[in-house]
Scaffold this active site. Structure first.
Site, PDB file in Angstrom:
ATOM      1  N   ALA A  65       0.877  -1.167   0.000  1.00  0.00           N
ATOM      2  CA  ALA A  65       0.000   0.000   0.000  1.00  0.00           C
ATOM      3  C   ALA A  65       0.917   1.220   0.000  1.00  0.00           C
ATOM      4  O   ALA A  65       2.087   1.125   0.376  1.00  0.00           O
ATOM      5  CB  ALA A  65      -0.867  -0.022   1.250  1.00  0.00           C
ATOM      6  N   GLU A 112      -0.646  -9.066  -0.682  1.00  0.00           N
ATOM      7  CA  GLU A 112      -2.080  -9.275  -0.424  1.00  0.00           C
ATOM      8  C   GLU A 112      -2.894  -9.237  -1.726  1.00  0.00           C
ATOM      9  O   GLU A 112      -3.823 -10.026  -1.901  1.00  0.00           O
ATOM     10  CB  GLU A 112      -2.562  -8.218   0.574  1.00  0.00           C
ATOM     11  CG  GLU A 112      -1.922  -8.425   1.939  1.00  0.00           C
ATOM     12  CD  GLU A 112      -2.126  -7.262   2.886  1.00  0.00           C
ATOM     13  OE1 GLU A 112      -1.685  -6.132   2.549  1.00  0.00           O
ATOM     14  OE2 GLU A 112      -2.729  -7.453   3.945  1.00  0.00           O
ATOM     15  N   GLU A 132       4.693  -5.011   7.180  1.00  0.00           N
ATOM     16  CA  GLU A 132       3.986  -3.883   7.803  1.00  0.00           C
ATOM     17  C   GLU A 132       4.434  -3.614   9.232  1.00  0.00           C
ATOM     18  O   GLU A 132       4.416  -2.487   9.715  1.00  0.00           O
ATOM     19  CB  GLU A 132       2.470  -4.128   7.788  1.00  0.00           C
ATOM     20  CG  GLU A 132       1.820  -4.060   6.416  1.00  0.00           C
ATOM     21  CD  GLU A 132       1.775  -5.405   5.687  1.00  0.00           C
ATOM     22  OE1 GLU A 132       2.559  -6.320   6.044  1.00  0.00           O
ATOM     23  OE2 GLU A 132       0.946  -5.533   4.764  1.00  0.00           O
TER      24      GLU A 132
HETATM   25  N1  CAA Z   1       4.672   3.183  -0.727  1.00  0.00           N
HETATM   26  C1  CAA Z   1       5.085   4.326  -1.291  1.00  0.00           C
HETATM   27  N2  CAA Z   1       6.221   4.453  -1.972  1.00  0.00           N
HETATM   28  C2  CAA Z   1       7.001   3.375  -2.080  1.00  0.00           C
HETATM   29  C3  CAA Z   1       6.647   2.139  -1.516  1.00  0.00           C
HETATM   30  C4  CAA Z   1       5.404   2.051  -0.827  1.00  0.00           C
HETATM   31  N3  CAA Z   1       4.952   0.903  -0.285  1.00  0.00           N
HETATM   32  N4  CAA Z   1       7.626   1.233  -1.783  1.00  0.00           N
HETATM   33  C5  CAA Z   1       8.552   1.899  -2.492  1.00  0.00           C
HETATM   34  N5  CAA Z   1       8.184   3.180  -2.687  1.00  0.00           N
HETATM   35  C6  CAA Z   1       8.918   4.230  -3.392  1.00  0.00           C
HETATM   36  C7  CAA Z   1      10.129   4.707  -2.594  1.00  0.00           C
HETATM   37  O1  CAA Z   1       9.732   5.643  -1.614  1.00  0.00           O
HETATM   38  C8  CAA Z   1      10.986   5.294  -3.684  1.00  0.00           C
HETATM   39  O2  CAA Z   1      10.477   6.542  -4.019  1.00  0.00           O
HETATM   40  P1  CAA Z   1      11.491   7.831  -4.115  1.00  0.00           P
HETATM   41  O3  CAA Z   1      12.406   7.488  -5.286  1.00  0.00           O
HETATM   42  O4  CAA Z   1      10.578   8.972  -4.396  1.00  0.00           O
HETATM   43  O5  CAA Z   1      12.235   7.886  -2.829  1.00  0.00           O
HETATM   44  C9  CAA Z   1      10.708   4.365  -4.872  1.00  0.00           C
HETATM   45  O6  CAA Z   1       9.466   3.706  -4.586  1.00  0.00           O
HETATM   46  C10 CAA Z   1      11.769   3.300  -5.053  1.00  0.00           C
HETATM   47  O7  CAA Z   1      11.910   2.611  -3.825  1.00  0.00           O
HETATM   48  P2  CAA Z   1      13.325   2.363  -3.094  1.00  0.00           P
HETATM   49  O8  CAA Z   1      14.272   3.480  -3.402  1.00  0.00           O
HETATM   50  O9  CAA Z   1      13.042   2.114  -1.658  1.00  0.00           O
HETATM   51  O10 CAA Z   1      13.789   1.039  -3.842  1.00  0.00           O
HETATM   52  P3  CAA Z   1      14.806  -0.069  -3.296  1.00  0.00           P
HETATM   53  O11 CAA Z   1      15.112  -0.931  -4.458  1.00  0.00           O
HETATM   54  O12 CAA Z   1      15.928   0.556  -2.556  1.00  0.00           O
HETATM   55  O13 CAA Z   1      13.947  -0.907  -2.208  1.00  0.00           O
HETATM   56  C11 CAA Z   1      11.971  -2.073  -1.400  1.00  0.00           C
HETATM   57  C12 CAA Z   1      12.848  -1.685  -2.627  1.00  0.00           C
HETATM   58  C13 CAA Z   1      12.760  -3.019  -0.501  1.00  0.00           C
HETATM   59  C14 CAA Z   1      10.722  -2.744  -1.921  1.00  0.00           C
HETATM   60  C15 CAA Z   1      11.632  -0.787  -0.597  1.00  0.00           C
HETATM   61  O14 CAA Z   1      11.111   0.178  -1.508  1.00  0.00           O
HETATM   62  C16 CAA Z   1      10.604  -0.997   0.483  1.00  0.00           C
HETATM   63  O15 CAA Z   1      10.937  -1.521   1.531  1.00  0.00           O
HETATM   64  N6  CAA Z   1       9.341  -0.544   0.240  1.00  0.00           N
HETATM   65  C17 CAA Z   1       8.287  -0.607   1.249  1.00  0.00           C
HETATM   66  C18 CAA Z   1       7.784  -2.009   1.473  1.00  0.00           C
HETATM   67  C19 CAA Z   1       6.699  -2.023   2.523  1.00  0.00           C
HETATM   68  O16 CAA Z   1       6.933  -1.696   3.664  1.00  0.00           O
HETATM   69  N7  CAA Z   1       5.475  -2.402   2.139  1.00  0.00           N
HETATM   70  C20 CAA Z   1       4.336  -2.436   3.014  1.00  0.00           C
HETATM   71  C21 CAA Z   1       3.545  -1.153   2.909  1.00  0.00           C
HETATM   72  S1  CAA Z   1       2.254  -1.011   4.107  1.00  0.00           S
HETATM   73  C22 CAA Z   1       1.017  -1.998   3.520  1.00  0.00           C
HETATM   74  O17 CAA Z   1       1.100  -2.565   2.459  1.00  0.00           O
HETATM   75  C23 CAA Z   1      -0.185  -2.100   4.419  1.00  0.00           C
HETATM   76  C24 CAA Z   1      -1.143  -3.184   4.015  1.00  0.00           C
HETATM   77  O18 CAA Z   1      -1.204  -4.240   4.603  1.00  0.00           O
HETATM   78  C25 CAA Z   1      -2.042  -3.023   2.929  1.00  0.00           C
END
Ligand code: CAA
Length: 258
Positions: A65, A112, A132
């Protein structure tokens, strides 16, 4: 409807939906939900389409998300909007079969969404996780329930509590994905599988989907009864008559979809 966060293509009887927010690794914001809901509704309503594939990019199916959308949102808004409820009422509600074709990250809401599909075909690069907890929250689009049903308590609990990712091989061993294919073949393979499903008698496909899903909603006796009743209802279709006649006459069936 014009889409900005997804691409929708028609490949004969198959609808291919590609998540298209590369700058955010396909993070699932409210606009994605609105557009996916519309695309699924159009797919379900179109009598010429019989299976769909949802995919992302090589790097990410979807990284969750959208954290930036949720970061400053007050709790009362999450509650009053019944945030995330549309995924169940609009996406999961799709009656026709659809496949998630997953390459790269399928994290949080991405994992999900993949689990909302009827099954997952994974590229050998796929990584699944429910991270999360690291954000101070927990799954909100079905992860704690669907992952547990798919892989059992031990792995689901470990993944939710540590946020660790599962690679494609582990996901296949655990029963989360139907099959692994080389990343370069993912879309072709998923489209081919979808075309096979789309070539089946459409009502039978919808009923088979409903039957398997009922196994997750009910006890065995009620599930078996529902299965028998749905089987009996299918025997009233023209496609049942055609399917059995075609078998006896050693020729392919020609489906009417009723
Ligand atoms: N939401 C918003 N933006 C996101 C995102 C997310 N879930 N995941 C990645 N992005 C964005 C980053 O902020 C980044 O944007 P900027 O260039 O503007 O900074 C861009 O996508 C590229 O991401 P990274 O630079 O972080 O890429 P990476 O290759 O270094 O890492 C990754 C990849 C490990 C997937 C890392 O992006 C990450 O950990 N993302 C979040 C994963 C996460 O926590 N997901 C759960 C979200 S909460 C949820 O989903 C609740 C639910 O149950 C529904």
């Amino acid at each position: 409807m014009t889409y900005e966060t997804i691409l929708v293509e028609q490949r004969d009887a198959v609808t291919l939906i590609t998540l298209n927010r590369p700058q955010a690794l396909n993070a699932l914001n409210s606009q994605v939900l609105v557009e996916l809901s519309a695309a699924f509704a159009a797919f379900d309503a179109d009598p010429s389409r019989h299976c769909a594939v949802v995919t992302g990019s090589e790097k990410a199916f979807a990284a969750g998300a959208d954290i930036k959308e949720m970061a400053d949102k007050p709790a009362s808004d999450f509650f009053l909007e019944d945030f995330f409820s549309g995924w169940q009422s609009k996406v999961v509600a799709t009656r026709k079969p659809w496949i998630a074709a997953v390459a790269g990250f399928a994290l949080g809401g991405g994992c999900e969404l993949a689990m909302m599909a009827d099954f997952i075909i994974a590229a050998d690069t796929a990584k699944f996780g429910q991270p999360e907890i690291k954000l101070g929250v927990a799954p909100g689009m079905g992860g704690s329930q669907r992952l547990t049903r798919a892989v059992g308590k031990a792995k689901a609990m470990e993944m939710c509590l540590t946020g660790r990712m599962m690679d494609a091989q582990e996901a296949e061993r655990a029963g989360l994905v139907a099959r692994i294919v080389p990343a370069a073949d993912l879309i072709d393979d998923a489209l081919k599988t979808a075309a096979t499903i789309a070539s089946m008698p459409p009502m039978a496909a919808m009923v088979n989907k409903e039957m398997v899903n009922i196994a997750f909603e009910t006890g065995l006796a009620q599930g078996l009864l529902t299965e028998r009743r749905l089987f009996q209802i299918l025997t009233a279709t023209e496609d049942k008559k055609e399917g059995m006649a075609a078998f006896v006459e050693k020729r392919p069936g020609v489906w009417k979809g009723r």
